[in-house]
Write a protein that holds these residues in place. Sequence first.
Motif, PDB file in Angstrom:
ATOM      1  N   LEU A  66     -83.592 -14.492  41.620  1.00  0.00           N
ATOM      2  CA  LEU A  66     -84.822 -13.802  41.225  1.00  0.00           C
ATOM      3  C   LEU A  66     -84.648 -12.532  40.921  1.00  0.00           C
ATOM      4  O   LEU A  66     -85.003 -11.764  39.635  1.00  0.00           O
ATOM      5  CB  LEU A  66     -86.087 -14.020  42.219  1.00  0.00           C
ATOM      6  CG  LEU A  66     -87.339 -13.518  41.384  1.00  0.00           C
ATOM      7  CD1 LEU A  66     -87.869 -14.300  40.186  1.00  0.00           C
ATOM      8  CD2 LEU A  66     -88.537 -13.812  42.576  1.00  0.00           C
ATOM      9  N   LEU A  67     -83.973 -11.740  41.812  1.00  0.00           N
ATOM     10  CA  LEU A  67     -83.627 -10.296  41.574  1.00  0.00           C
ATOM     11  C   LEU A  67     -82.608 -10.128  40.566  1.00  0.00           C
ATOM     12  O   LEU A  67     -82.708  -9.263  39.953  1.00  0.00           O
ATOM     13  CB  LEU A  67     -83.020  -9.567  43.007  1.00  0.00           C
ATOM     14  CG  LEU A  67     -82.392  -8.377  42.952  1.00  0.00           C
ATOM     15  CD1 LEU A  67     -83.320  -7.227  42.776  1.00  0.00           C
ATOM     16  CD2 LEU A  67     -81.652  -7.910  44.283  1.00  0.00           C
ATOM     17  N   PHE A  68     -81.768 -10.994  40.312  1.00  0.00           N
ATOM     18  CA  PHE A  68     -80.859 -11.007  39.231  1.00  0.00           C
ATOM     19  C   PHE A  68     -81.605 -10.857  37.878  1.00  0.00           C
ATOM     20  O   PHE A  68     -81.016 -10.363  36.891  1.00  0.00           O
ATOM     21  CB  PHE A  68     -79.817 -12.118  39.134  1.00  0.00           C
ATOM     22  CG  PHE A  68     -78.660 -12.069  38.691  1.00  0.00           C
ATOM     23  CD1 PHE A  68     -77.883 -11.080  38.812  1.00  0.00           C
ATOM     24  CD2 PHE A  68     -78.308 -12.834  37.449  1.00  0.00           C
ATOM     25  CE1 PHE A  68     -76.443 -10.908  38.015  1.00  0.00           C
ATOM     26  CE2 PHE A  68     -77.222 -12.867  36.693  1.00  0.00           C
ATOM     27  CZ  PHE A  68     -76.346 -11.796  37.082  1.00  0.00           C
ATOM     28  N   GLN A  69     -82.859 -11.697  37.842  1.00  0.00           N
ATOM     29  CA  GLN A  69     -83.550 -11.722  36.527  1.00  0.00           C
ATOM     30  C   GLN A  69     -84.074 -10.005  36.285  1.00  0.00           C
ATOM     31  O   GLN A  69     -83.889  -9.735  35.269  1.00  0.00           O
ATOM     32  CB  GLN A  69     -84.833 -12.446  36.913  1.00  0.00           C
ATOM     33  CG  GLN A  69     -84.496 -13.949  36.971  1.00  0.00           C
ATOM     34  CD  GLN A  69     -83.545 -14.498  35.946  1.00  0.00           C
ATOM     35  OE1 GLN A  69     -83.666 -14.638  34.789  1.00  0.00           O
ATOM     36  NE2 GLN A  69     -82.226 -14.916  36.494  1.00  0.00           N
ATOM     37  N   VAL A  70     -84.448  -9.552  37.370  1.00  0.00           N
ATOM     38  CA  VAL A  70     -84.839  -8.224  37.012  1.00  0.00           C
ATOM     39  C   VAL A  70     -83.742  -7.217  36.863  1.00  0.00           C
ATOM     40  O   VAL A  70     -83.607  -6.446  35.722  1.00  0.00           O
ATOM     41  CB  VAL A  70     -85.695  -7.484  38.230  1.00  0.00           C
ATOM     42  CG1 VAL A  70     -86.104  -6.178  38.255  1.00  0.00           C
ATOM     43  CG2 VAL A  70     -86.660  -8.290  38.953  1.00  0.00           C
ATOM     44  N   VAL A  71     -82.620  -7.483  37.381  1.00  0.00           N
ATOM     45  CA  VAL A  71     -81.500  -6.581  36.805  1.00  0.00           C
ATOM     46  C   VAL A  71     -81.004  -7.029  35.563  1.00  0.00           C
ATOM     47  O   VAL A  71     -80.680  -6.022  34.514  1.00  0.00           O
ATOM     48  CB  VAL A  71     -80.212  -7.091  37.796  1.00  0.00           C
ATOM     49  CG1 VAL A  71     -78.894  -6.501  37.393  1.00  0.00           C
ATOM     50  CG2 VAL A  71     -80.420  -6.511  39.313  1.00  0.00           C
ATOM     51  N   TYR A  72     -81.101  -8.276  35.029  1.00  0.00           N
ATOM     52  CA  TYR A  72     -81.029  -8.714  33.786  1.00  0.00           C
ATOM     53  C   TYR A  72     -81.737  -7.684  32.422  1.00  0.00           C
ATOM     54  O   TYR A  72     -81.185  -7.345  31.633  1.00  0.00           O
ATOM     55  CB  TYR A  72     -81.179 -10.313  33.468  1.00  0.00           C
ATOM     56  CG  TYR A  72     -80.296 -10.904  32.892  1.00  0.00           C
ATOM     57  CD1 TYR A  72     -79.423 -10.484  31.761  1.00  0.00           C
ATOM     58  CD2 TYR A  72     -79.549 -11.990  33.503  1.00  0.00           C
ATOM     59  CE1 TYR A  72     -78.421 -11.277  31.128  1.00  0.00           C
ATOM     60  CE2 TYR A  72     -78.575 -12.698  32.958  1.00  0.00           C
ATOM     61  CZ  TYR A  72     -77.807 -12.341  31.824  1.00  0.00           C
ATOM     62  OH  TYR A  72     -76.779 -13.175  31.367  1.00  0.00           O
ATOM     63  N   TYR A  73     -83.161  -7.941  32.598  1.00  0.00           N
ATOM     64  CA  TYR A  73     -84.031  -7.174  31.806  1.00  0.00           C
ATOM     65  C   TYR A  73     -83.576  -5.568  32.085  1.00  0.00           C
ATOM     66  O   TYR A  73     -83.795  -4.816  30.964  1.00  0.00           O
ATOM     67  CB  TYR A  73     -85.491  -7.290  32.233  1.00  0.00           C
ATOM     68  CG  TYR A  73     -85.818  -9.090  32.295  1.00  0.00           C
ATOM     69  CD1 TYR A  73     -85.990  -9.448  30.966  1.00  0.00           C
ATOM     70  CD2 TYR A  73     -86.396  -9.522  33.213  1.00  0.00           C
ATOM     71  CE1 TYR A  73     -86.284 -10.781  30.917  1.00  0.00           C
ATOM     72  CE2 TYR A  73     -86.818 -10.895  33.293  1.00  0.00           C
ATOM     73  CZ  TYR A  73     -86.657 -11.519  31.883  1.00  0.00           C
ATOM     74  OH  TYR A  73     -86.922 -12.805  31.734  1.00  0.00           O
ATOM     75  N   SER A  74     -83.360  -5.130  33.000  1.00  0.00           N
ATOM     76  CA  SER A  74     -83.104  -3.788  33.220  1.00  0.00           C
ATOM     77  C   SER A  74     -81.876  -3.380  32.424  1.00  0.00           C
ATOM     78  O   SER A  74     -81.607  -2.354  31.835  1.00  0.00           O
ATOM     79  CB  SER A  74     -82.717  -3.277  34.743  1.00  0.00           C
ATOM     80  OG  SER A  74     -83.960  -3.688  35.463  1.00  0.00           O
ATOM     81  N   GLN A  75     -80.905  -4.095  32.505  1.00  0.00           N
ATOM     82  CA  GLN A  75     -79.567  -4.068  31.618  1.00  0.00           C
ATOM     83  C   GLN A  75     -79.745  -3.986  30.045  1.00  0.00           C
ATOM     84  O   GLN A  75     -79.412  -3.108  29.583  1.00  0.00           O
ATOM     85  CB  GLN A  75     -78.557  -5.179  32.051  1.00  0.00           C
ATOM     86  CG  GLN A  75     -77.141  -5.100  31.330  1.00  0.00           C
ATOM     87  CD  GLN A  75     -76.485  -3.767  31.553  1.00  0.00           C
ATOM     88  OE1 GLN A  75     -76.579  -3.217  32.679  1.00  0.00           O
ATOM     89  NE2 GLN A  75     -75.727  -3.242  30.793  1.00  0.00           N
ATOM     90  N   PHE A  76     -80.556  -4.923  29.765  1.00  0.00           N
ATOM     91  CA  PHE A  76     -81.066  -5.043  28.366  1.00  0.00           C
ATOM     92  C   PHE A  76     -81.644  -3.563  27.946  1.00  0.00           C
ATOM     93  O   PHE A  76     -81.279  -3.041  26.958  1.00  0.00           O
ATOM     94  CB  PHE A  76     -82.214  -6.235  28.139  1.00  0.00           C
ATOM     95  CG  PHE A  76     -81.634  -7.602  28.322  1.00  0.00           C
ATOM     96  CD1 PHE A  76     -80.317  -7.891  28.065  1.00  0.00           C
ATOM     97  CD2 PHE A  76     -82.687  -8.644  28.580  1.00  0.00           C
ATOM     98  CE1 PHE A  76     -79.807  -9.160  28.123  1.00  0.00           C
ATOM     99  CE2 PHE A  76     -82.109  -9.894  28.713  1.00  0.00           C
ATOM    100  CZ  PHE A  76     -80.770 -10.233  28.382  1.00  0.00           C
ATOM    101  N   ALA A  77     -82.727  -3.021  28.976  1.00  0.00           N
ATOM    102  CA  ALA A  77     -83.322  -2.168  28.381  1.00  0.00           C
ATOM    103  C   ALA A  77     -82.336  -0.918  28.393  1.00  0.00           C
ATOM    104  O   ALA A  77     -82.567   0.107  27.581  1.00  0.00           O
ATOM    105  CB  ALA A  77     -84.502  -1.655  29.495  1.00  0.00           C
ATOM    106  N   ALA A  78     -81.391  -0.796  29.257  1.00  0.00           N
ATOM    107  CA  ALA A  78     -80.339   0.271  29.519  1.00  0.00           C
ATOM    108  C   ALA A  78     -79.580   0.535  28.219  1.00  0.00           C
ATOM    109  O   ALA A  78     -79.319   1.424  27.644  1.00  0.00           O
ATOM    110  CB  ALA A  78     -79.502  -0.009  30.631  1.00  0.00           C
ATOM    111  N   GLU A  79     -79.247  -0.870  27.602  1.00  0.00           N
ATOM    112  CA  GLU A  79     -78.173  -0.863  26.437  1.00  0.00           C
ATOM    113  C   GLU A  79     -79.264  -0.385  25.240  1.00  0.00           C
ATOM    114  O   GLU A  79     -78.577  -0.004  24.417  1.00  0.00           O
ATOM    115  CB  GLU A  79     -77.942  -2.351  26.100  1.00  0.00           C
ATOM    116  CG  GLU A  79     -77.024  -2.791  27.260  1.00  0.00           C
ATOM    117  CD  GLU A  79     -76.862  -4.519  27.204  1.00  0.00           C
ATOM    118  OE1 GLU A  79     -76.052  -4.945  28.288  1.00  0.00           O
ATOM    119  OE2 GLU A  79     -77.287  -5.055  26.359  1.00  0.00           O
ATOM    120  N   GLU A  80     -80.611  -0.605  25.386  1.00  0.00           N
ATOM    121  CA  GLU A  80     -81.188  -0.205  24.062  1.00  0.00           C
ATOM    122  C   GLU A  80     -81.651   1.158  24.362  1.00  0.00           C
ATOM    123  O   GLU A  80     -82.537   1.688  23.423  1.00  0.00           O
ATOM    124  CB  GLU A  80     -82.414  -0.977  23.946  1.00  0.00           C
ATOM    125  CG  GLU A  80     -81.850  -2.564  23.493  1.00  0.00           C
ATOM    126  CD  GLU A  80     -83.051  -3.427  23.448  1.00  0.00           C
ATOM    127  OE1 GLU A  80     -84.245  -3.291  23.824  1.00  0.00           O
ATOM    128  OE2 GLU A  80     -82.624  -4.664  23.536  1.00  0.00           O
TER     129      GLU A  80
END
Length: 289
Positions: A66-80
Motif C-alpha cells: 500500500l505504501l508503494f502506491q503512495v510512492v508511485y503517485y509521488s514519483q509521477f508528480a515529481a516527474e511532472e
Amino acid sequence: MSERRYGLDDLLTLMAVLRDPERGCPWDVRQDWDSIVPHTLEEAYEVADAIERRAFEELPGELGDLLFQVVYYSQFAAEEGRFDFRDVVHTLTAKMLHRHPHVFPDGSLASRREGMSAAEVETRQVHSRWESLKAEERDARTEAATASVLDDVPRTLPALSRAAKLSKRAARVGFDWPDSRGVIAKLREKLAEVEAALAAGDREHAAEEVGDLLFATVNLARTLGTDPERCLRATNGKFERRFRHVEAALAGEGTPLAEAGLARMEHHWQAAKRQESTGTTHSEGDSPT
C-alpha cells in the motif's frame, strides 16, 4: 554480517530507477496516474483482509504494497514537477497537527498537552473538534457558493462505503431518522415498492427500488453503530464457508454439484448452519467441512 535494513530513502531511489526511461522496468515506465488506481484499491482491501484474518505475519508485506502506491503517485508528480514524496509527508504532518490541538496545543510537533491524560480528554469533544476542522478545510478548498457537506466524499469508493459516508454526512446536519425504527419502516416501504414493481413487470423500476433498499440498509447499519462494508464482508465469509461445506459434503457422497438439486444443497446448507452453532467439525455422514 547482518543483512542491511532498507529505509525510506532506499524505497524512493528504487522507484526512481524503476521509472527511469532508459534503465528502468518497462512495465513501471508504462504506468500513469489512472493505470495505478485499481492496484491501489486492491492493495487497500488486501490490508483490510489481512487485519480481519489477524494474519499479522502478512501485514508488513501488505502495508508495504500500500505504501508503494503512495510512492508511485509521488514519483509521477515529481516527474511532472507538481510535488514529491516529502511534500506528501509534510502536508500530512501539518494537517494532523492542525486537527489535534488537544494533543499539540500550539500546533507544533514539539508542543504537548499539560494536565490531562489521553483517557481524560472527552472523546465526544475531540470528535466534534475533528469534524469542525475538517469542515473548515473543505470550505478552504471549495467556493462558498458551491460548498456542500457532501464535498470530498470520493466517488471512487465502493458504493456501499460511499453510501455510508454520504448518509453520515447528511445525518450530522440533522437530515436523519430519530432512531432505527424509522429506518426499519423505510426498509419495509422500499421492499414493498420492489415487490410492486416486480408484480407490474417493471424490472427497471424494481432495480431502482433495490438501490433505495440497499441505501436504507446502509442507514440501518449506521444507526446501529456498525460499518455496512464490514457487515457485508462478514456475511460474504459466512456464505463462502457454508457453500464450501455444501460442496465438500456432496463430494463426499459422490454427487456432482450440478446434479445435486436445490433440495439436497439446502439440506447440507442447513447442516453447515447447525455445525456453526454447535462448533462441530462434521455434518451428517461425517462429510468434511
